[in-house]
Design a protein around this motif. Sequence first.
Motif, PDB file in Angstrom:
ATOM      1  N   ASN A   1      80.368  35.682   8.775  1.00 36.78           N
ATOM      2  CA  ASN A   1      80.132  35.046  10.086  1.00 36.78           C
ATOM      3  C   ASN A   1      81.462  34.762  10.783  1.00 36.78           C
ATOM      4  O   ASN A   1      81.589  34.975  11.989  1.00 36.78           O
ATOM      5  CB  ASN A   1      79.377  33.722   9.919  1.00 36.78           C
TER       6      ASN A   1
ATOM      7  N   ALA B   1      82.882  36.207  14.382  1.00 34.86           N
ATOM      8  CA  ALA B   1      83.410  35.375  15.474  1.00 34.86           C
ATOM      9  C   ALA B   1      84.831  35.824  15.821  1.00 34.86           C
ATOM     10  O   ALA B   1      85.201  35.892  16.991  1.00 34.86           O
ATOM     11  CB  ALA B   1      83.397  33.901  15.070  1.00 34.86           C
TER      12      ALA B   1
ATOM     13  N   ASP C   1      87.806  28.830  10.730  1.00 33.90           N
ATOM     14  CA  ASP C   1      88.339  30.045  11.339  1.00 33.90           C
ATOM     15  C   ASP C   1      88.928  29.749  12.710  1.00 33.90           C
ATOM     16  O   ASP C   1      88.772  28.644  13.236  1.00 33.90           O
ATOM     17  CB  ASP C   1      87.237  31.126  11.427  1.00 33.90           C
TER      18      ASP C   1
ATOM     19  N   GLY D   1      84.844  28.869  17.775  1.00 33.83           N
ATOM     20  CA  GLY D   1      83.805  27.864  17.552  1.00 33.83           C
ATOM     21  C   GLY D   1      82.374  28.334  17.791  1.00 33.83           C
ATOM     22  O   GLY D   1      82.123  29.400  18.344  1.00 33.83           O
TER      23      GLY D   1
ATOM     24  N   VAL E   1      73.853  26.619  20.009  1.00 34.31           N
ATOM     25  CA  VAL E   1      73.547  27.048  18.639  1.00 34.31           C
ATOM     26  C   VAL E   1      73.784  25.898  17.662  1.00 34.31           C
ATOM     27  O   VAL E   1      73.033  25.714  16.697  1.00 34.31           O
ATOM     28  CB  VAL E   1      74.416  28.281  18.258  1.00 34.31           C
TER      29      VAL E   1
ATOM     30  N   VAL F   1      67.928  31.812  14.640  1.00 32.10           N
ATOM     31  CA  VAL F   1      68.868  31.417  15.691  1.00 32.10           C
ATOM     32  C   VAL F   1      70.077  32.340  15.586  1.00 32.10           C
ATOM     33  O   VAL F   1      70.778  32.347  14.580  1.00 32.10           O
ATOM     34  CB  VAL F   1      69.314  29.943  15.511  1.00 32.10           C
ATOM     35  N   THR F   2      70.307  33.156  16.588  1.00 34.53           N
ATOM     36  CA  THR F   2      71.448  34.079  16.552  1.00 34.53           C
ATOM     37  C   THR F   2      71.970  34.351  17.951  1.00 34.53           C
ATOM     38  O   THR F   2      71.208  34.305  18.916  1.00 34.53           O
ATOM     39  CB  THR F   2      71.063  35.415  15.856  1.00 34.53           C
ATOM     40  N   THR F   3      73.295  34.613  18.030  1.00 33.22           N
ATOM     41  CA  THR F   3      73.870  35.025  19.313  1.00 33.22           C
ATOM     42  C   THR F   3      74.304  36.482  19.230  1.00 33.22           C
ATOM     43  O   THR F   3      74.935  36.995  20.133  1.00 33.22           O
ATOM     44  CB  THR F   3      75.105  34.159  19.661  1.00 33.22           C
ATOM     45  N   LYS F   4      73.957  37.122  18.090  1.00 33.25           N
ATOM     46  CA  LYS F   4      74.411  38.498  17.884  1.00 33.25           C
ATOM     47  C   LYS F   4      73.368  39.487  18.373  1.00 33.25           C
ATOM     48  O   LYS F   4      72.197  39.133  18.537  1.00 33.25           O
ATOM     49  CB  LYS F   4      74.707  38.716  16.394  1.00 33.25           C
TER      50      LYS F   4
ATOM     51  N   GLY G   1      72.614  40.890  14.049  1.00 33.48           N
ATOM     52  CA  GLY G   1      72.213  39.580  13.540  1.00 33.48           C
ATOM     53  C   GLY G   1      70.720  39.444  13.336  1.00 33.48           C
ATOM     54  O   GLY G   1      69.923  40.025  14.070  1.00 33.48           O
ATOM     55  N   THR G   2      70.344  38.648  12.322  1.00 29.30           N
ATOM     56  CA  THR G   2      68.935  38.307  12.136  1.00 29.30           C
ATOM     57  C   THR G   2      68.728  36.807  12.363  1.00 29.30           C
ATOM     58  O   THR G   2      67.605  36.359  12.528  1.00 29.30           O
ATOM     59  CB  THR G   2      68.466  38.620  10.701  1.00 29.30           C
ATOM     60  N   GLY G   3      69.808  36.047  12.332  1.00 28.35           N
ATOM     61  CA  GLY G   3      69.685  34.597  12.475  1.00 28.35           C
ATOM     62  C   GLY G   3      69.110  33.926  11.242  1.00 28.35           C
ATOM     63  O   GLY G   3      68.680  32.774  11.297  1.00 28.35           O
TER      64      GLY G   3
ATOM     65  N   GLY H   1      70.881  34.120   8.094  1.00 21.64           N
ATOM     66  CA  GLY H   1      71.949  33.869   7.118  1.00 21.64           C
ATOM     67  C   GLY H   1      72.168  32.391   6.831  1.00 21.64           C
ATOM     68  O   GLY H   1      72.085  31.950   5.676  1.00 21.64           O
ATOM     69  N   LEU H   2      72.404  31.610   7.868  1.00 17.83           N
ATOM     70  CA  LEU H   2      72.743  30.200   7.642  1.00 17.83           C
ATOM     71  C   LEU H   2      71.552  29.378   7.160  1.00 17.83           C
ATOM     72  O   LEU H   2      71.721  28.429   6.400  1.00 17.83           O
ATOM     73  CB  LEU H   2      73.324  29.583   8.922  1.00 17.83           C
TER      74      LEU H   2
ATOM     75  N   ALA I   1      85.199  27.396  14.159  1.00 15.77           N
ATOM     76  CA  ALA I   1      84.138  26.751  13.388  1.00 15.77           C
ATOM     77  C   ALA I   1      84.669  26.271  12.040  1.00 15.77           C
ATOM     78  O   ALA I   1      85.602  26.860  11.482  1.00 15.77           O
ATOM     79  CB  ALA I   1      83.005  27.741  13.168  1.00 15.77           C
TER      80      ALA I   1
HETATM   81  P1  ADP Z   1      73.400  35.773  12.184  1.00 16.62           P
HETATM   82  O1  ADP Z   1      74.778  35.922  11.565  1.00 16.62           O
HETATM   83  O2  ADP Z   1      72.456  36.854  11.778  1.00 16.62           O
HETATM   84  O3  ADP Z   1      73.424  35.535  13.670  1.00 16.62           O
HETATM   85  P2  ADP Z   1      73.414  33.150  10.957  1.00 16.62           P
HETATM   86  O4  ADP Z   1      72.294  32.224  10.622  1.00 16.62           O
HETATM   87  O5  ADP Z   1      74.356  33.481   9.844  1.00 16.62           O
HETATM   88  O6  ADP Z   1      72.749  34.436  11.560  1.00 16.62           O
HETATM   89  O7  ADP Z   1      74.271  32.529  12.158  1.00 16.62           O
HETATM   90  C1  ADP Z   1      73.603  32.002  13.300  1.00 16.62           C
HETATM   91  C2  ADP Z   1      74.545  31.891  14.481  1.00 16.62           C
HETATM   92  O8  ADP Z   1      75.507  30.859  14.236  1.00 16.62           O
HETATM   93  C3  ADP Z   1      75.381  33.122  14.785  1.00 16.62           C
HETATM   94  O9  ADP Z   1      74.665  34.073  15.529  1.00 16.62           O
HETATM   95  C4  ADP Z   1      76.535  32.507  15.572  1.00 16.62           C
HETATM   96  O10 ADP Z   1      76.184  32.292  16.920  1.00 16.62           O
HETATM   97  C5  ADP Z   1      76.706  31.144  14.929  1.00 16.62           C
HETATM   98  N1  ADP Z   1      77.833  31.147  13.973  1.00 16.62           N
HETATM   99  C6  ADP Z   1      77.764  31.229  12.634  1.00 16.62           C
HETATM  100  N2  ADP Z   1      78.999  31.203  12.076  1.00 16.62           N
HETATM  101  C7  ADP Z   1      79.882  31.098  13.105  1.00 16.62           C
HETATM  102  C8  ADP Z   1      81.324  31.026  13.197  1.00 16.62           C
HETATM  103  N3  ADP Z   1      82.092  31.047  12.110  1.00 16.62           N
HETATM  104  N4  ADP Z   1      81.863  30.929  14.454  1.00 16.62           N
HETATM  105  C9  ADP Z   1      81.076  30.879  15.557  1.00 16.62           C
HETATM  106  N5  ADP Z   1      79.731  30.947  15.533  1.00 16.62           N
HETATM  107  C10 ADP Z   1      79.138  31.054  14.324  1.00 16.62           C
END
Ligand code: ADP
Length: 231
Positions: free
Chosen positions: A121, A125, A155, A159, A164, A173-176, A181-183, A185-186, A209
């Motif tokens: 992640n 970013a 990193d 940020g 999000v 939840v994803t901005t990718k 992205g699948t949203g 991971g976290l 972040a």
């Molecule tokens: P994905 O990676 O598939 O989008 P995640 O659940 O891993 O799903 O992450 C969700 C969202 O959190 C990301 O799309 C991103 O917008 C934000 N994010 C996660 N890690 C970071 C990071 N290190 N810096 C900025 N944004 C982050």
Amino acid sequence: GLAHELRQPLQAISLAVENAQIASEQYGDTELERRLLRIAAQAERAGKVVEHLRRFARGAEDAAPLEPVRLDALVEETLLIAGGALRHAGITVETDLGDPAPVVRGQLVPLEQVLTNLLLNARDALTDRPKGAPRRIRIVASVAAGGVARLSVSDTGGGIAPGVLRRLFEPFVTTKSAEVGTGLGLSICHGLAQAMGGTLEGANDEDGAVFTLTLSVWTVADALAERAAAE
Ligand code: ADP
């Protein structure tokens, strides 16, 4: 069960696309090939979601006993897996893991999964930043009050977007882009941390972040209890 049911038709779609690609290559039909590539990419994406689901379900069910995990060993092992991708993206990784590094109550494989996710992640970013912006990841391990240890990954990627941040650990939840992205991971990482009796938090500092994983320190009492259970 759901993941299993979905996996089979998806594999059948992927195979059918592969066969059609071989045929279209023989006939030199580039337009058809382009469309087939799109089908293959979508099948792969659906496959990723299914794989995430499977891990998610397994993470919750997994009642495997907690074991001592040295945080320096965890970081080293994870960098063996993810280090290549980070170097390839021109990212420098700094570590400060303490000497000796903390030993926590956890499970090595799920912890590697969490750390890999955080690093990739951060990579995403950082590679979104303008050319010439610093690309650094810092991994710090420390012991805190209350018998816990922390592992933080920060990193210089600018940020987490405010919208999000509030829903960071919710699934989907994803901005990718849809391909990347699948949203999930976290939300999976959060579940894995909880299953090990820990927490995972995300915040922003001035450069980017900061994700902090908190787990109990492995104590002498844990070691004795483990030995007693083994006897
Ligand atoms: P994905 O990676 O598939 O989008 P995640 O659940 O891993 O799903 O992450 C969700 C969202 O959190 C990301 O799309 C991103 O917008 C934000 N994010 C996660 N890690 C970071 C990071 N290190 N810096 C900025 N944004 C982050």
